[in-house]
Write an enzyme that holds these catalytic residues in place. Structure first.
Site, mmCIF file in Angstrom:
data_model
loop_
_atom_site.group_PDB
_atom_site.id
_atom_site.type_symbol
_atom_site.label_atom_id
_atom_site.label_comp_id
_atom_site.label_asym_id
_atom_site.label_seq_id
_atom_site.Cartn_x
_atom_site.Cartn_y
_atom_site.Cartn_z
ATOM 1 N N ARG A 169 0.787 -1.299 -0.008
ATOM 2 C CA ARG A 169 0.022 -0.230 -0.124
ATOM 3 C C ARG A 169 0.806 1.288 -0.049
ATOM 4 O O ARG A 169 0.658 2.221 -0.709
ATOM 5 C CB ARG A 169 -0.811 0.002 1.093
ATOM 6 C CG ARG A 169 -1.931 -1.166 1.330
ATOM 7 C CD ARG A 169 -2.423 -1.236 2.454
ATOM 8 N NE ARG A 169 -2.034 -1.291 3.756
ATOM 9 C CZ ARG A 169 -1.973 -2.428 4.801
ATOM 10 N NH1 ARG A 169 -2.923 -3.364 4.597
ATOM 11 N NH2 ARG A 169 -1.076 -2.669 5.613
ATOM 12 N N SER A 175 -5.792 -0.266 -0.750
ATOM 13 C CA SER A 175 -6.283 -1.409 -0.118
ATOM 14 C C SER A 175 -5.691 -2.647 -0.372
ATOM 15 O O SER A 175 -5.488 -2.985 -1.615
ATOM 16 C CB SER A 175 -7.699 -1.618 -0.260
ATOM 17 O OG SER A 175 -8.187 -2.818 0.056
ATOM 18 N N LYS A 219 -9.265 5.868 4.467
ATOM 19 C CA LYS A 219 -8.281 5.224 4.855
ATOM 20 C C LYS A 219 -7.619 5.524 6.381
ATOM 21 O O LYS A 219 -7.835 6.809 6.487
ATOM 22 C CB LYS A 219 -7.120 5.564 4.047
ATOM 23 C CG LYS A 219 -5.807 4.729 4.115
ATOM 24 C CD LYS A 219 -6.116 3.344 3.493
ATOM 25 C CE LYS A 219 -4.995 2.400 3.731
ATOM 26 N NZ LYS A 219 -4.984 1.153 2.967
ATOM 27 N N ARG A 244 -10.756 0.771 11.707
ATOM 28 C CA ARG A 244 -11.920 0.607 10.753
ATOM 29 C C ARG A 244 -13.208 1.013 11.428
ATOM 30 O O ARG A 244 -14.140 1.839 10.989
ATOM 31 C CB ARG A 244 -11.976 -0.680 10.022
ATOM 32 C CG ARG A 244 -10.622 -0.880 9.273
ATOM 33 C CD ARG A 244 -11.022 -2.127 8.325
ATOM 34 N NE ARG A 244 -11.264 -3.448 9.235
ATOM 35 C CZ ARG A 244 -9.905 -4.236 9.437
ATOM 36 N NH1 ARG A 244 -8.938 -4.165 8.652
ATOM 37 N NH2 ARG A 244 -10.352 -5.618 10.121
ATOM 38 N N SER A 264 -10.608 1.240 5.617
ATOM 39 C CA SER A 264 -9.363 0.526 5.412
ATOM 40 C C SER A 264 -8.268 0.877 6.237
ATOM 41 O O SER A 264 -7.844 1.848 5.913
ATOM 42 C CB SER A 264 -8.762 0.237 3.875
ATOM 43 O OG SER A 264 -9.904 -0.041 3.036
ATOM 44 N N ARG A 276 -12.252 -11.249 1.818
ATOM 45 C CA ARG A 276 -12.228 -10.732 0.414
ATOM 46 C C ARG A 276 -12.122 -11.779 -0.790
ATOM 47 O O ARG A 276 -12.866 -11.440 -1.900
ATOM 48 C CB ARG A 276 -10.679 -10.082 0.280
ATOM 49 C CG ARG A 276 -10.719 -8.582 0.966
ATOM 50 C CD ARG A 276 -9.450 -8.022 0.547
ATOM 51 N NE ARG A 276 -8.350 -8.562 1.131
ATOM 52 C CZ ARG A 276 -7.614 -8.168 2.482
ATOM 53 N NH1 ARG A 276 -8.153 -7.301 3.081
ATOM 54 N NH2 ARG A 276 -6.723 -8.866 2.769
ATOM 55 N N ALA A 297 -15.336 -5.100 7.706
ATOM 56 C CA ALA A 297 -16.402 -4.229 7.468
ATOM 57 C C ALA A 297 -16.918 -3.862 8.953
ATOM 58 O O ALA A 297 -18.336 -3.841 9.132
ATOM 59 C CB ALA A 297 -17.305 -5.050 6.711
ATOM 60 N N PRO A 340 -24.618 -4.811 8.041
ATOM 61 C CA PRO A 340 -24.591 -5.658 9.047
ATOM 62 C C PRO A 340 -23.442 -6.657 9.225
ATOM 63 O O PRO A 340 -22.563 -6.674 8.522
ATOM 64 C CB PRO A 340 -25.874 -6.368 8.466
ATOM 65 C CG PRO A 340 -25.761 -6.329 6.914
ATOM 66 C CD PRO A 340 -25.119 -4.912 6.758
#
Lengths: 363, 363, 363, 363
Positions: A52, A83, A162, A194, A232, A324, A346, A351
């Site tokens: 990154r 990401s 980010k 996050r 992220s 992912r 997430a 949710p």
């Protein structure tokens, strides 16, 4: 009034900027107009993912040479969100957003893609994952909305953030000042950062009350979430970078954005609904879609559709990598393309076990 | 004449046999009628995955206690195929096949699910991945077809094979006898063994000419493939175990099987076609489907739909793990269930980057 | 009065019991006299390492067949401690301890190796890593000391404990009863369980005051530690298993044990000191040593001899795996043998970044 | 006549050049005199390790700013060798070699550290791991010896080579031209490239006959090896970079270099011998040593001191990572410092399972 250009460019490695360089040299992209670059790089997407930072350095170096600015100066005017993690079929790429002032807004009665960016101040290690990060993020999101010409929260379709993470060095630094960070586990700190950032989005969009500011809400009160937040964490920064994408009558760009929420990792129907909101079907999608942006996570209850998954007990592959791979493949199977932006982790973004999904398509 | 019972049972770990034990004790499954058990276990699915061997030992122990046989004796009459790796959303489970003699065959003008099993002799390390393994496998597949009451190759819908791999010890043993195995890389040997086994299936079903027997065809001539082969390598055996599933007028079982071929890892349409062949749609699938069986692999040309993937260059996660995560999620998103059997490494099983998919459903 | 036999046996895999079976069949080991088996198995040593459970099942099955007991009954009389992870040069093996009643004790003025075992009750998920686990462990250690005929804490040289960890399922179960476990991160739970167990040892040996019982001490007050504790977490049990090794005048065994403490992961001098305490030098060590037992961990401050290490920021390989590889190689380079027992995660076991090391040698 | 300066600098990440920048700005290192930089970076050291390329880009960028050269121009005059992988206790750092012309040579009757560098042409994918790479490397090593003022092979103590590897893209490119690379496994290609490069060294130093040029010798004839070769493969280059370190009467540098060969991964005695050759003992070593350079590998026969290791069967962690962790810890335990250069994959570099070790110390 603004107009926005969005280009997706395949990369051959995290340091590959040849695609963007070619577009700039061909006059197809004005480097001075670039406001944001979002990328998927092929690292592990976890703590020690230097792809990154490497990609950001390479891109900032390229733009700096064109704009006669140092890399540091470039990073203060362009929002870079890299990401890490292209597990499964995901294909490394960058999405470049350029914004120009425009004399006209959207066609009558319509809204078009608008974009705004903002940055928070640097966070102390002990602020990460706590109220200070929530609060500063909420303020930055509202600043980015204003810059984008978006006033109604309902017109915000994706907020990419980010945010920093904790390293052994940062933890030691905090402790040397008598401060205890929210966790001493570096991988776990990514989730806290996050989560707090997503709660900041939820407050800015009115999805959560300011009471969500409490430190204790982060990673605990799962009723709090944003349906448009995508956050992220990365080792390469100490502050939050915010990109707001939405629809505005003040934009004349040839693109539109829509979003939906995946209820779980295999919720292909949410992807179809997001396409539908833009008038796309599976057959035309691949042609008109510029990119898809989504969040993925292993459902924290250890189940998908009531069956046990093993992502959270896997000590060889972190759960974000599993998630992912799974969500990326589901989305790719619907839109017919693998260069999509799926980011892991997430927390408070949709949710538990699911996450927001946004699609940008040519009108 | 036969009838076949098929039951899918969730497991809590590779050594968990409580679900099967409960069905036996409740009289719902006759342990003496069990001919095959296929399972997904939560190891890495690669060389040092002992969850396959552990699951087999636990299951053979359970059946042995019921049948008053040693574990070794059980393994000589039941085909155990444990496939390691439940990456992404995949959920660990076993599928148990029991076969009973029956007075009647399928209803008039129909065919129903039939099953046959067979075993090859043990292979020497230097035979793995070469002609000897191809040849012995072809013979065993035909024996299993005969046992299943299937005479036409077109009625074969899935041939599951478990095959050995090379370890450091086996390689050293071969070399001490002056023999060089097909590869000295243990992980790579899994691909050779799977590939040779698949070519054996292709010969038995007439999909390939016996010229495919050449050592040099394995992992080289990609035009040779079987659309119904599914082969998994494991550290726990030295021979090939063969399970043939197909449709037969000699079977009165309440199940049917159909297959299709995924052209690539995101080919959801192939899954829909396989459902369609059984008269299922996405809404009714979850209810009637007993299980889905599929193979997954990273496309060897490094591309999916013309975009670069990173699975083959990833030295942290082997490509088979990436591929299972991706294909498993795509299938789960179509059928609405995550306890599906997706196995990695599809050499000579369907087209490069794709693989066979079979569905067993209640009629 | 007791005498203790100790045998180290190489294994070919986690399910391999052929070496022990041969010794039993040859009459060299009485299965009824076996009180403890400690093993190194070749899993990842982390949450989803089923090689520990598999090895225990295989060993308990073997002993059960000889003793006409069920595996469950065997596990109630023999202390099985399987430690996963043979990173680097470490070689998989088991160490079997058999204890016989004896008419005589140690030769005059001497002490010899004695061993005692004990078990705690099962822990609730929310008790793991907290005071209840500390307290029950301290009680069990004292029971094992008594069984070993050791009254002075100074004669205790190694206390091996196997303790449970949290899984997604256990966490969910606790929460369904309104209880919050000490952590929701399954890998992290291993550290909490090891830490609490080590504090239990420290209390039993007088190295820590009962105030260490406080929940908050675990993984926080690093001044609390035991120089003889070695604790390993595993997915395969819900209680603590305790093995005390020490020197006693009540033992006539032909072995002695001594211990020292490695100050950091490269402290070869501590290994030399432990050899010296038994009258061994590097040249004679390989011949007389039965086994070495040690704990390894990545120093929590991120430094070894003031230089940065990267073990704690590595999201591909957990830090316990790095630490075992490093400490195992250091010990092997001193004693000239790689089948040594090095276990990861030394929370409250020796100083931060270091850990206890014990050596059993033939007198 | 030359004099050589050698400085070891700790880094905080692969992109961290602040330490070198500070030395340059303080006038302690002349950027124009820097001829080589060898570094340990914290990637996985395998195929998809971009930390090597990132570190090289950052260092070349820094030097380029000081010398007013492009990064490409810098890489043509400075030999950058970044070795990925700091497993276990290894600490990321760089070693910078600067060379100045000097009026005088070594003190009478003495030799001092001298250094020479050279580059081969770019290799085609199908040349990697074969005769062309061997031949070109041998020529480059001799050019570097000449530059270093070393005429006798016995005065060469370490030859560091950075060499390319195969990626999916390179393999596809070769095949599109009808050429088959030596292997289609990208991780395995690293071993072929390292092996061929080491044979090139062996020919240049007279340790092997030119008959070793045969393609078939690479990774097959283990009797062929160099005791001074250290070769590392990386994704970031297409040619070989050669650094020769030796002793010369033409050098007046204040450093000396000596080497020895570790017979296996735990051969601490070889480390002691190398120290002894420079008049160092374990107590004074840490103070006078500038750096230690060594190669590590999992012994290909699967054994260390006749006991099984599991490095070659581990599909979660590549064997080079295990080997670096083990050998790095052994060396660190002797010299008392963890910032040492240990690189993985010792094909044809020292005996199977062992490897060369060199020490540079202040006289």
């Amino acid at each position: 009034m603004q107009t926005v250009e969005v280009v997706r460019i395949a990369t051959c490695g995290p340091g590959d900027v040849t695609g963007l360089a070619a577009l700039i040299e061909a006059g197809r992209l004005d480097p001075a107009a670039i406001v944001a670059i979002m990328g998927k790089t092929e690292g592990n997407g976890c703590v020690n993912d230097y792809t990154r930072e490497y990609a950001t350095a390479a891109l900032a170096g390229l733009l700096g040479r064109h704009l006669d600015l140092s890399a540091t100066q470039v990073e203060r005017r362009v929002a870079f969100v890299m990401s890490g993690g292209t597990e499964g079929v995901l294909s490394p790429h960058i999405t470049v957003f350029a914004r120009h002032a425009s004399d006209c807004g959207a066609p009558a009665e319509q809204k078009r893609l608008a974009i705004g960016i903002a940055f928070t101040r640097d966070f102390l290690p002990e602020e990460i994952g706590r109220g200070a990060q929530i609060r500063e993020t909420a303020t930055a999101v509202q600043a980015a909305m204003t810059e984008a010409g978006i006033s109604a929260a309902g017109d915000v379709h994706f907020v990419q953030i980010k945010c920093p993470l904790l390293t052994s060095a940062k933890i030691a630094a905090a402790r040397s000042r008598g401060k205890e960070p929210v966790t001493a586990d570096t991988y776990e700190s990514m989730g806290y950062s996050r989560g707090a950032s997503a709660l900041g989005v939820a407050i800015a969009t009115g999805e959560a009350e300011p009471s969500a500011l409490a430190d204790t809400a982060v990673l605990h009160d799962w009723s709090l979430a944003s349906a448009v937040a995508s956050t992220s964490a990365g080792i390469e920064l100490d502050h939050n970078v915010v990109i707001v994408m939405g629809m505005s009558t003040h934009s004349s760009s040839p693109y539109a954005v829509a979003h939906d929420v995946m209820a779980d990792a295999i919720d292909a129907r949410a992807v179809y609904r997001a396409l539908d909101a833009l008038g796309l079907d599976a057959d035309t999608a691949a042609e008109r879609i510029v990119n898809v942006f989504a969040k993925a996570e292993a459902s924290p209850d250890g189940l998908v559709r009531a069956a046990r998954h093993t992502m959270l007990n896997d000590s060889d592959i972190n759960s974000t990598r599993h998630a992912r791979a799974a969500v990326g493949a589901v989305i790719a199977s619907v839109v017919g393309r693998t260069a999509v932006y799926v980011s892991g982790g997430a927390e408070h973004q949709g949710p538990p076990g699911g996450g927001p999904i946004a699609v940008i398509a040519r009108c």
